[in-house]
Design a protein around this motif. Structure first.
Motif, PDB file in Angstrom:
ATOM      1  N   SER A  21       4.698  39.379 -19.158  1.00 54.87           N
ATOM      2  CA  SER A  21       4.683  38.406 -18.066  1.00 54.87           C
ATOM      3  C   SER A  21       4.192  39.000 -16.760  1.00 54.87           C
ATOM      4  O   SER A  21       4.185  38.328 -15.740  1.00 54.87           O
ATOM      5  N   SER A  22       3.790  40.256 -16.779  1.00 53.61           N
ATOM      6  CA  SER A  22       3.293  40.886 -15.558  1.00 53.61           C
ATOM      7  C   SER A  22       2.151  41.819 -15.923  1.00 53.61           C
ATOM      8  O   SER A  22       1.776  41.935 -17.081  1.00 53.61           O
ATOM      9  N   GLY A  23       1.599  42.474 -14.909  1.00 51.92           N
ATOM     10  CA  GLY A  23       0.445  43.325 -15.135  1.00 51.92           C
ATOM     11  C   GLY A  23       0.769  44.758 -15.453  1.00 51.92           C
ATOM     12  O   GLY A  23      -0.088  45.636 -15.312  1.00 51.92           O
ATOM     13  N   SER A  24       2.003  45.027 -15.876  1.00 55.91           N
ATOM     14  CA  SER A  24       2.349  46.406 -16.219  1.00 55.91           C
ATOM     15  C   SER A  24       3.557  46.413 -17.136  1.00 55.91           C
ATOM     16  O   SER A  24       4.344  45.460 -17.180  1.00 55.91           O
ATOM     17  N   ILE A  25       3.698  47.479 -17.885  1.00 60.30           N
ATOM     18  CA  ILE A  25       4.922  47.721 -18.633  1.00 60.30           C
ATOM     19  C   ILE A  25       5.334  49.173 -18.424  1.00 60.30           C
ATOM     20  O   ILE A  25       4.507  50.047 -18.202  1.00 60.30           O
ATOM     21  N   GLN A  26       6.625  49.371 -18.467  1.00 64.05           N
ATOM     22  CA  GLN A  26       7.201  50.713 -18.413  1.00 64.05           C
ATOM     23  C   GLN A  26       7.921  50.930 -19.737  1.00 64.05           C
ATOM     24  O   GLN A  26       8.580  50.023 -20.246  1.00 64.05           O
ATOM     25  N   TRP A  91       4.101  54.521 -18.040  1.00 65.38           N
ATOM     26  CA  TRP A  91       3.756  53.147 -17.669  1.00 65.38           C
ATOM     27  C   TRP A  91       2.286  52.908 -17.984  1.00 65.38           C
ATOM     28  O   TRP A  91       1.485  53.832 -17.994  1.00 65.38           O
ATOM     29  N   VAL A  92       1.972  51.663 -18.273  1.00 65.94           N
ATOM     30  CA  VAL A  92       0.589  51.225 -18.454  1.00 65.94           C
ATOM     31  C   VAL A  92       0.394  49.993 -17.589  1.00 65.94           C
ATOM     32  O   VAL A  92       1.240  49.090 -17.582  1.00 65.94           O
ATOM     33  N   ARG A  93      -0.729  49.946 -16.862  1.00 64.10           N
ATOM     34  CA  ARG A  93      -1.029  48.820 -15.967  1.00 64.10           C
ATOM     35  C   ARG A  93      -2.424  48.307 -16.243  1.00 64.10           C
ATOM     36  O   ARG A  93      -3.303  49.034 -16.677  1.00 64.10           O
ATOM     37  N   TRP A  94      -2.615  47.024 -15.947  1.00 68.22           N
ATOM     38  CA  TRP A  94      -3.930  46.405 -16.102  1.00 68.22           C
ATOM     39  C   TRP A  94      -4.046  45.322 -15.040  1.00 68.22           C
ATOM     40  O   TRP A  94      -3.202  44.456 -14.926  1.00 68.22           O
ATOM     41  N   ASP A  95      -5.072  45.419 -14.216  1.00 70.91           N
ATOM     42  CA  ASP A  95      -5.321  44.434 -13.172  1.00 70.91           C
ATOM     43  C   ASP A  95      -6.710  44.608 -12.614  1.00 70.91           C
ATOM     44  O   ASP A  95      -7.161  45.736 -12.420  1.00 70.91           O
TER      45      ASP A  95
END
Length: 454
Positions: A21-26, A91-95
């Motif tokens: 539901s967001s642009g990242s996960i930890q 963490w991985v992020r995508w934006d």
């Protein structure tokens, strides 16, 4: 995604998918090697897809791959990054097309890649393989601590805002720069400084401060306080993250491109941060600031035929890249800094989209899906008319210049609007009744605009 999930993955290279539901996960993972993540549109391995391999090749390196094809988009040496006997946090992020991965507690990623044609990520999959089983603990959001040390931790930005929460007694310091280091020019925002009595905006680490605001009791060591910082054309805004109220504002007469942010605490304070990377609606397609799509407009008096086919004398589209401006291209607008803007178009998600060329940025920008997308490969409009006709809604004048088409095959016209001191070119989508422009990382829609007529 649930707040916390425990997942077991076998040595079979089969992804287990979960919605995000967001642009990242930890997450934390315990595995000897090969912790794999997939970022997808749906809960299965279908293109488009990003894959992040952590501790592959015998726990010696990590890579980012797109659509399961080689060569890998980027790789990094990461010897010993995983451990089969203990959990390691990441963490991985995508934006905004930037896919990055980093270690828990570190802001700077150990691997990062920018996709020129990003897509919306709705699911994440995890698996292990190549001799490794894994145990995962997956959470939403990214948190980290800053010690009582006046040293910034840096991370990249891809849009004109940063949303964060801070828990600490005082002195939350943020900087915004054009490099991952304390280099000038630089903006600094100090929140709850001077023993939690005032906040300031500072430029290039020099005094007097540009803005000073009494903020007694702004920070709290026992609860998170939310803030939003926005920057656009030299205008720096600090907002309350709950109400949206502007706390501080300053306009830089000589703005610079911001590519990185840094955070730190000091003067007797330790801080705990939660950062929504890149934008307030990270990882989601922002709703454009325009009405919902409307029914096709019936052409009013003065526009007897609406769009009736290809215009005469409409000019040519010339291939270019990396900020090049072909000979004969005429400026059609200007950025808020005064830099000329040219009419450009580029391919994105199956569409050919009119937008703007910003020469100093080395790319064109097109609006799509609520976001601004940078394109190093593009076409520039050369020759033809420079006749801009005011209109509104879905009223398309005769001879309007067709600059492209949507992914659904709808004709897109070339338009422009005046916004925050700029004249910015973009796409007119008749079925939506607006002109969309890309600005400050977002797609913005305007019902009143000018349209290019041959």
């Amino acid at each position: 995604m649930a707040n916390v999930m425990d997942v077991q993955t076998e040595d079979n290279l089969q992804y287990h998918f979960y919605p995000v539901s967001s642009g990242s996960i930890q997450f934390k993972v315990r595995a000897a090697n090969d912790a794999h993540l997939a970022l997808t549109l749906g809960p299965q391995e279908t293109d488009p897809m990003y894959e992040v391999f952590i501790g592959g090749w015998g726990n010696t390196k990590s890579v980012i791959r797109r659509n399961r094809t080689k060569p890998d988009k980027v790789e990094a040496d990461t010897p010993g990054i995983l451990n089969g006997g203990e959990f390691r946090g990441f963490w991985v992020r995508w934006d905004g097309g930037v896919v990055s991965a980093g270690r828990e507690g570190e802001v700077i990623p150990f691997i990062s890649w920018t996709d020129p044609e990003p897509f919306h990520v709705a699911f994440v999959g995890v698996c292990t393989g190549w001799g490794a089983s894994g145990t995962w603990k997956i959470e939403d959001g990214a948190e980290f601590d800053t010690p009582d040390k006046l040293e910034y931790k840096f991370g990249p930005v891809a849009a004109g805002s940063l949303q964060f929460e801070y828990r600490g007694p005082h002195n939350a310091h943020l900087c915004f720069t054009s490099a991952p280091a304390e280099v000038n020019p630089m903006y600094e925002v100090i929140l709850g400084g001077w023993e939690n009595t005032q906040s300031v905006i500072r430029h290039c680490r020099t005094k007097p401060d540009k803005v000073t605001l009494p903020t007694p009791g702004l920070m709290n060591p026992n609860e998170f306080r939310k803030f939003l910082i926005e920057w656009r054309c030299g205008r720096l805004l600090v907002r309350d993250g709950v109400t949206g109220a502007v706390l501080m504002e300053w306009v830089d007469p000589a703005p610079f491109p911001i590519t990185h942010f840094g955070v730190r605490t000091g003067y007797g304070a330790r801080g705990h941060w939660r950062i929504t990377h890149f934008s307030p609606a990270a990882g989601q397609h922002l709703a454009p600031s325009a009405p919902a799509p409307a029914a096709l407009y019936a052409s009013p008096p003065g526009y007897p035929g609406g769009y009736g086919g290809a215009p005469m004398g409409g000019g040519q589209w010339i291939d270019a890249s990396s900020g090049q401006v072909p000979p004969g291209a005429a400026p059609a607008g200007q950025d808020c800094s005064g830099e000329p803007l040219f009419v450009a178009r580029a391919q994105h998600e199956g569409a050919t989209i009119p937008g703007k060329l910003v020469q100093s940025h080395g790319c064109a920008y097109v609006p799509w899906g609520g976001l601004e997308h940078g394109k190093p490969q593009y076409q520039v409009l050369v020759g033809g008319s420079n006749n801009w006709v005011p209109t509104s809604g879905s009223a398309i004048p005769p001879g309007a210049f067709p600059g492209g088409q949507s992914e659904d095959g709808e004709t897109l016209f070339v338009g422009r609007v005046r916004h925050e001191g700029s004249i910015t070119t973009g796409k007119v989508q008749q079925s939506h009744g607006v002109c969309y422009i890309s600005f400050g990382g977002q797609e913005l829609g305007f019902p009143d605009y000018e349209i290019l007529v041959a």
